[in-house]
Design a protein around this motif. Structure first.
Motif, short mmCIF file in Angstrom:
data_model
loop_
_atom_site.label_atom_id
_atom_site.label_comp_id
_atom_site.label_asym_id
_atom_site.label_seq_id
_atom_site.Cartn_x
_atom_site.Cartn_y
_atom_site.Cartn_z
N TRP A 1 0.81 -1.21 0.00
CA TRP A 1 0.00 0.00 0.00
C TRP A 1 0.84 1.27 0.00
O TRP A 1 0.34 2.35 -0.35
N SER A 2 2.12 1.15 0.35
CA SER A 2 3.01 2.31 0.31
C SER A 2 3.59 2.56 -1.07
O SER A 2 4.20 3.60 -1.31
N SER A 3 3.42 1.61 -1.98
CA SER A 3 4.03 1.74 -3.31
C SER A 3 3.07 1.57 -4.47
O SER A 3 3.36 2.03 -5.57
N PHE B 1 0.12 19.83 1.52
CA PHE B 1 0.09 18.37 1.47
C PHE B 1 -0.07 17.76 2.86
O PHE B 1 -0.83 16.81 3.04
N VAL B 2 0.65 18.31 3.83
CA VAL B 2 0.51 17.82 5.20
C VAL B 2 -0.93 18.03 5.68
O VAL B 2 -1.51 17.15 6.34
N ALA C 1 -3.64 13.72 -4.08
CA ALA C 1 -2.34 13.61 -3.40
C ALA C 1 -1.22 13.39 -4.41
O ALA C 1 -0.12 13.95 -4.27
N THR C 2 -1.49 12.60 -5.43
CA THR C 2 -0.48 12.35 -6.48
C THR C 2 -0.14 13.63 -7.21
O THR C 2 1.04 13.93 -7.48
N ALA D 1 3.82 8.62 2.46
CA ALA D 1 3.40 9.43 3.61
C ALA D 1 1.88 9.58 3.65
O ALA D 1 1.26 9.54 4.72
N PHE D 2 1.27 9.74 2.47
CA PHE D 2 -0.19 9.88 2.41
C PHE D 2 -0.88 8.63 2.95
O PHE D 2 -1.97 8.70 3.53
N GLN D 3 -0.26 7.47 2.76
CA GLN D 3 -0.85 6.23 3.25
C GLN D 3 -0.91 6.19 4.78
O GLN D 3 -1.68 5.41 5.35
#
Length: 437
Positions: free
Chosen positions: A124-126, A230-231, A348-349, A363-365
């Protein structure tokens, strides 16, 4: 800001290829998850003598130790490319599920569960970075948002089909020896799914790989932490992600315990949700191509707020109108899910610098990870006080999320608000392999 050279390259081509295989592999991957999901905890209670309380601790700790994984995964995705990480994650899960059928002591269970948990976290991080990289270099007319919608559809279809298969396999009431064989067969079937998905992606799918100067690569997380919009989006999405989990986490308890409803009702609602997400995800996102992404996410939050408000007003003993309200409100939840899942990822992308996309998306995950940690305690604590309290609190939170996204919107450039490669024309374009590659 540091200016460095960035190159994008793939093995033998600057174009992506293997779109159909990628989507198919993600279906198989989700099928593997769906196969084992109904047995997540009961598997070891039936096949080993380890107490349930200890099993819960072992599996919880196995998941907690994976919390740093997204940080590593993001950096590796930026340096090596995201697609190899997706394959490695699937291989780790395959090995973990193979081990599930062979371990029977606490240490072995912990190692097997940790291997699966690390694989899940790497995946899920990639995966969204890999899909975005593929969409950027693909000749398909599908927008990035639509690629994410297809990814969401594959997950829904795979999880649903896997759950149905496992339900049929373990429903047999024969001897304990048969159940042990059936449970192990499910674990090995999941391992086979992940192996097949990894092999298919390795052989047939190509996506660009980014390489950067060392100094620039090291500055990635510093750049991310200084990126206040983004944060802020990640923080807002944590609240929305928590709401998105409540259909599976909170609704069964609410219906059975809070409303004293029939046992079949939650299953029917889940089936309806699965079918609608599978059918609507891609067409709805395609129709949104001309609208701001932030407005789509705001609409999802508003729909979830209405869903929560409707649930908070339900009382036990009124099945004549409780059941229609549950059906109608679940339709609202489903539409919100169809809007939120692909569009929030696409937003987010779009906010991620291409050279740091891996780090940003990893980080979004964390918004989903943190939501998964908070949600069970949030629901259980409030539900113990009153059946309506979790829904009232979530309604307020979702309304605040709408306001927060509206306040964030002016800080986002038009290139982030809309997909620069949105589909043109009226026909529906299926994911396709680049024939020129």
């Amino acid at each position: 800001m540091m200016i460095t050279k960035t190159t994008s390259e793939t093995a033998g081509s600057t174009k992506a290829r293997g779109g159909v295989v990628l989507i198919g592999a993600l279906v198989i991957d989700s099928l593997g998850n769906g196969l084992f999901l109904p047995l997540s905890l009961v598997f070891f209670t039936r096949l080993t003598d380890v107490p349930l309380s200890l099993l819960g601790i072992l599996i919880s700790v196995a998941n907690v130790v994976t919390l740093p994984v997204p940080v590593w995964a993001g950096a590796l995705a930026d340096r090596l490319g995201a697609l190899p990480l997706v394959v490695a994650a699937q291989v780790m899960q395959a090995l973990g599920y193979l081990a599930y059928g062979r371990v029977d002591d606490p240490a072995g269970i912990f190692l097997a569960a940790s291997l699966v948990a690390v694989g899940v976290r790497f995946f899920w991080s990639s995966i969204f970075t890999a899909v975005a990289d593929y969409a950027d270099a693909s000749t398909s007319t599908l927008s990035t948002d639509s690629w994410f919608a297809w990814t969401n559809t594959t997950r829904t279809v795979g999880l649903g089909a896997g759950g149905l298969i496992t339900g049929a396999v373990i429903a047999d009431g024969r001897a304990v020896a048969y159940r042990a064989v059936a449970y192990r067969a499910v674990a090995y079937g999941a391992a086979a799914c992940f192996t097949a998905a990894a092999a298919a992606i390795t052989v047939f799918v190509r996506a660009p790989r980014f390489r950067h100067e060392t100094e620039q690569a090291r500055s990635g997380y510093g750049t991310l932490l200084r990126d206040r919009p983004f944060v802020a989006l990640t923080g807002i999405n944590t609240t929305l992600a928590m709401t998105s989990m409540m259909l599976g986490l909170g609704l069964p308890t609410f219906v059975l315990t809070g409303l004293h409803g029939p046992a079949w009702l939650t299953s029917a609602l889940f089936v309806g949700n699965t079918v609608l997400v599978s059918v609507l995800a891609a067409p709805v996102v395609k129709r949104l191509a001309g609208y701001r992404r932030t407005r789509a996410v705001m609409t999802a939050a508003a729909l979830w707020a209405v869903w929560c408000l409707l649930l908070s007003g339900l009382v036990p003993g009124r099945h004549a109108w409780v059941i229609p309200v549950l059906i109608g409100s679940t339709a609202l939840f489903t539409l919100a899910e169809v809007l939120h899942a692909p569009v929030s990822i696409a937003l987010a992308t779009a906010m991620s610098p291409p050279e740091f996309r891996g780090r940003y998306m990893a980080a979004f995950q964390y918004s989903f990870t943190i939501a998964g940690i908070i949600a069970p305690t949030f629901f259980a604590t409030l539900f113990d006080l009153h059946r309506a309290l979790p829904w009232i609190a979530l309604c307020v939170i979702d309304c605040l999320a709408v306001v927060a996204i509206r306040l964030l919107e002016p800080s986002l450039p038009p290139t982030v608000q809309h997909d620069s490669a949105a589909e043109v024309g009226g026909g529906h374009e299926e994911p396709s392999v680049d024939q020129s590659a």
